[in-house]
Design a protein around this motif. Structure first.
Motif, PDB file in Angstrom:
ATOM      1  N   ARG A 171       0.825  -1.207   0.000  1.00 49.81           N
ATOM      2  CA  ARG A 171       0.000   0.000   0.000  1.00 49.81           C
ATOM      3  C   ARG A 171       0.863   1.263   0.000  1.00 49.81           C
ATOM      4  O   ARG A 171       0.612   2.211  -0.743  1.00 49.81           O
ATOM      5  CB  ARG A 171      -0.927  -0.025   1.200  1.00 49.81           C
ATOM      6  N   MET A 172       1.899   1.250   0.828  1.00 47.08           N
ATOM      7  CA  MET A 172       2.800   2.412   0.858  1.00 47.08           C
ATOM      8  C   MET A 172       3.574   2.542  -0.445  1.00 47.08           C
ATOM      9  O   MET A 172       3.860   3.644  -0.910  1.00 47.08           O
ATOM     10  CB  MET A 172       3.776   2.292   2.037  1.00 47.08           C
ATOM     11  N   LEU A 217       1.336   4.156  -3.027  1.00 45.60           N
ATOM     12  CA  LEU A 217       1.140   5.568  -2.726  1.00 45.60           C
ATOM     13  C   LEU A 217       2.415   6.385  -2.890  1.00 45.60           C
ATOM     14  O   LEU A 217       2.471   7.549  -2.470  1.00 45.60           O
ATOM     15  CB  LEU A 217       0.601   5.728  -1.295  1.00 45.60           C
ATOM     16  N   ARG A 218       3.456   5.802  -3.466  1.00 48.42           N
ATOM     17  CA  ARG A 218       4.744   6.467  -3.704  1.00 48.42           C
ATOM     18  C   ARG A 218       5.373   6.966  -2.403  1.00 48.42           C
ATOM     19  O   ARG A 218       5.853   8.091  -2.305  1.00 48.42           O
ATOM     20  CB  ARG A 218       4.575   7.646  -4.674  1.00 48.42           C
TER      21      ARG A 218
END
Length: 370
Positions: free
Chosen positions: A91-92, A95-96
């Motif tokens: 997920r991180m 989200l760049r």
């Protein structure tokens, strides 16, 4: 046997001892009794097999993977925790963002070094991001701004308008002359005259001009004959209007027949009773771009000249070298590929000739005899 002897004998017998006495009499030794008891204990349980294997267990990897309830619960908990961490990392990543661990409680001693390394890496990443941010904020754009381009255009426009109103002056670069043989270079203090020959294809396009330098210091009489035919002798004989009757590509061109314009004529200079002979053979045909006057079998010079395109030692002692073509020259490079030794086409004519005498231009008169 007396009564006392019978009593003692009875007392010493095994039956009396085993029946009447629970403990051995004083005269029986204790080590004998202990040995008897040990023998009875060993033999009593000799037939019984052991229920527990007292040998050391063998190492089997399968036993480490046994599905005990505690180990099974720990395994499921660890697997689920890894799944949650993996989903958080992905997920991180989507989200760049950068993934790092944040811990509020102090780490254990075993993982303290790892925790410190991660914290050091986090600080390093934060410092790099901050430095990159300040570089982006403070750096100037590499592409020129519109205001600067407009400023340059106004300046260039003023310069263009100013130069358009000024008179046009052309300064042609001075070409570096090509002289393969240093013997043809003019000696110090000697100024050799130059003539300009204009060539064109008959009923066709103009080829250009050839600039020739005459060796008047070595062959004065041959140069005088060439200049006389170049200007015209006043009787209708001259080079202007004649053609090159022989053109061998990359070898030589022959022209200058002012009588028949075919290479079979011989010009006799006006006012001269004897024909002009070969003046000297001072220069050899050792480089391209030379002007040489043909010498007949009777040792006569009739005004027919050659333009060479390569060194021709076979022309030595048969032609008098009296000049050279100034090179580099585009016209010279263009005509060296023209012609055919078996054909007169294309017909290349000399349309004009000029040279400077005492500061004024002298132009050649056209030939009226051919």
């Amino acid at each position: 046997m007396t009564l006392i002897g019978a009593i003692l004998k009875k007392a010493q017998s095994k039956e009396s001892v085993s029946r009447r006495y629970s403990s051995p009499p004083p005269e029986i030794k204790e080590d004998v009794i202990i040995k008897k008891k040990k023998k009875l204990l060993v033999h009593k349980f000799a037939h019984v097999k052991p229920a527990v294997d007292s040998s050391p267990p063998r190492y089997t990897p399968a036993l480490m993977l046994r599905s005990l309830p505690v180990y099974h619960r720990q395994l499921l908990h660890t697997y689920q925790e890894n799944i949650r961490l993996l989903m958080a990392i992905k997920r991180m990543h989507f989200l760049r963002g950068k993934v790092d661990c944040w811990r509020k409680e102090p780490p254990h001693t075993a993982t303290e070094q790892y925790y410190k390394n991660r914290m050091h890496f986090l600080k390093q990443v934060q410092n790099e991001n901050e430095n990159m941010y300040w570089r982006i904020v403070n750096s100037k754009a590499r592409v020129a701004s519109t205001a600067s381009l407009r400023k340059h255009w106004r300046r260039n426009r003023c310069q263009i308008l100013h130069r358009a109103q000024a008179p046009f002056v052309l300064f042609p670069p001075v070409p570096q002359q090509i002289v393969e043989d240093a013997a043809f270079a003019p000696p110090a203090g000697v100024k050799r005259p130059r003539v300009f020959l204009s060539l064109r294809i008959r009923n066709g396009a103009v080829l250009g001009d050839l600039t020739a330098e005459l060796f008047t210091d070595v062959c004065p009489r041959t140069c005088e004959l060439f200049l006389a035919l170049l200007n015209g002798d006043g009787l209708g004989h001259g080079y202007v209007g004649t053609c090159f009757f022989r053109k061998v590509p990359n070898l030589y061109w022959s022209g200058g027949d002012v009588i028949h314009n075919s290479g079979y004529g011989c010009y006799a200079q006006r006012g001269r009773l004897m024909p002009i002979g070969a003046e000297n053979y001072h220069f050899p045909h050792s480089m391209p771009g030379l002007l040489s006057m043909r010498v007949s079998s009777d040792d006569e010079v009739c005004g027919i000249f050659n333009i060479t395109f390569k060194p021709l030692p076979q022309f030595d002692l048969r032609n008098v070298v009296f000049g050279r073509i100034i090179r580099p020259c585009k016209t010279y490079e263009a005509i060296r590929e023209l012609g055919s030794p078996l054909s007169t086409r294309p017909i290349v004519e000399m349309t004009a000739a000029r040279h400077r005498v005492d500061g004024r231009w002298v132009y050649g008169q056209p030939n009226t005899k051919i």
